[in-house]
Design a protein around this motif. Structure first.
Motif, PDB file in Angstrom:
ATOM      1  N   LYS A  58       0.950  -1.131  -0.005  1.00 25.56           N
ATOM      2  CA  LYS A  58      -0.049   0.048   0.176  1.00 25.56           C
ATOM      3  C   LYS A  58       0.966   1.366   0.014  1.00 25.56           C
ATOM      4  O   LYS A  58       1.488   1.484   1.105  1.00 25.56           O
ATOM      5  CB  LYS A  58      -0.917   0.008   1.344  1.00 25.56           C
ATOM      6  N   ASN A  63      -1.417   0.912  -5.229  1.00 21.02           N
ATOM      7  CA  ASN A  63      -1.174  -0.240  -5.032  1.00 21.02           C
ATOM      8  C   ASN A  63       0.423  -0.608  -5.690  1.00 21.02           C
ATOM      9  O   ASN A  63       0.724  -0.487  -6.685  1.00 21.02           O
ATOM     10  CB  ASN A  63      -2.050  -1.171  -5.619  1.00 21.02           C
ATOM     11  N   THR A  91      -2.775 -11.797  -2.717  1.00 23.97           N
ATOM     12  CA  THR A  91      -1.727 -10.980  -2.787  1.00 23.97           C
ATOM     13  C   THR A  91      -0.488 -11.394  -3.081  1.00 23.97           C
ATOM     14  O   THR A  91       0.168 -10.971  -3.862  1.00 23.97           O
ATOM     15  CB  THR A  91      -1.857  -9.639  -1.873  1.00 23.97           C
ATOM     16  N   THR A 153      -7.656  -7.580  -6.027  1.00 20.00           N
ATOM     17  CA  THR A 153      -6.505  -7.916  -6.808  1.00 20.00           C
ATOM     18  C   THR A 153      -6.958  -7.714  -8.243  1.00 20.00           C
ATOM     19  O   THR A 153      -6.348  -7.585  -9.300  1.00 20.00           O
ATOM     20  CB  THR A 153      -5.707  -9.302  -6.673  1.00 20.00           C
ATOM     21  N   GLY A 157      -6.971  -3.191  -7.413  1.00 20.89           N
ATOM     22  CA  GLY A 157      -7.117  -2.234  -6.449  1.00 20.89           C
ATOM     23  C   GLY A 157      -7.990  -1.502  -6.532  1.00 20.89           C
ATOM     24  O   GLY A 157      -8.089  -0.100  -5.413  1.00 20.89           O
TER      25      GLY A 157
END
Length: 188
Positions: A58, A63, A91, A153, A157
């Motif tokens: 983050k 992203n 992720t 994902t 994002g």
């Protein structure tokens, strides 16, 4: 090791964390540069051509996954370590698919980061290794977290699109994302 292996770029919007990690890794032999956002990371990567990068998932509203292909285009053999306080299997798998070499959940210490960056013998992790289920079934809240992360994902994002696909209000999704992920196994 030669000097080239020690060039490191840390990309994290948390200035304090970035500064502490940079000092710790600097004392371990890395020549460290830092960047707080994607644009400055690209500029620094072009200028310094680091062989390694520690990248936060983050970056403010951005992203870090989106930045991986751009960094790899600048330095194709760059070793990228993705760090996140919001670890999930989805992720991790996506990071590996985009070119990251390793993935660590925060909080993490400098020794673990250095090991991940210098352990070239391990190679890239297999998706099967990342997605291996624990011995006990995952709690329902953890399954929800994993599903949200997977859809997020898939939507690159985009919070609004993710909320639409999940059938929930955008604020509800933001509230769920602001919480730390639930533990994978219940406390025994």
């Amino acid at each position: 090791m030669n000097e080239e292996l020690h060039k490191l770029l840390i990309v994290d919007d948390d200035e304090t964390f970035s500064h502490v990690l940079a000092r710790a890794l600097g004392s371990r032999g890395f020549a460290v540069e830092t960047a707080r956002d994607a644009d400055s990371a690209i500029v620094t990567a072009r200028r310094q051509r680091p062989s390694s990068c520690v990248l936060d998932l983050k970056l403010g509203e951005n992203n870090g996954l989106r930045l991986i292909p751009d960094l790899k285009a600048i330095v194709p053999d760059m070793r990228i370590l993705l760090l996140t306080g919001y670890a999930s299997i989805a992720t991790a798998v996506e990071a590996i698919k985009r070119g990251a070499h390793d993935y660590l959940a925060k909080p993490v210490d400098a020794d673990a980061v250095a090991r991940a960056l210098l352990d070239s013998d391990s190679g890239q992790a297999d998706e099967e290794d990342l997605a291996e289920a624990p011995g006990a079934p995952l709690p329902l809240r953890r399954l929800e977290w994993e599903h949200i992360q997977r859809v997020l994902t898939e939507c690159d994002g985009n919070i609004s699109e993710t909320a639409r696909r999940l059938g929930m209000h955008r604020r509800t999704l933001q509230r769920k994302l602001s919480k730390h992920p639930v533990r994978e196994r219940p406390a025994e």
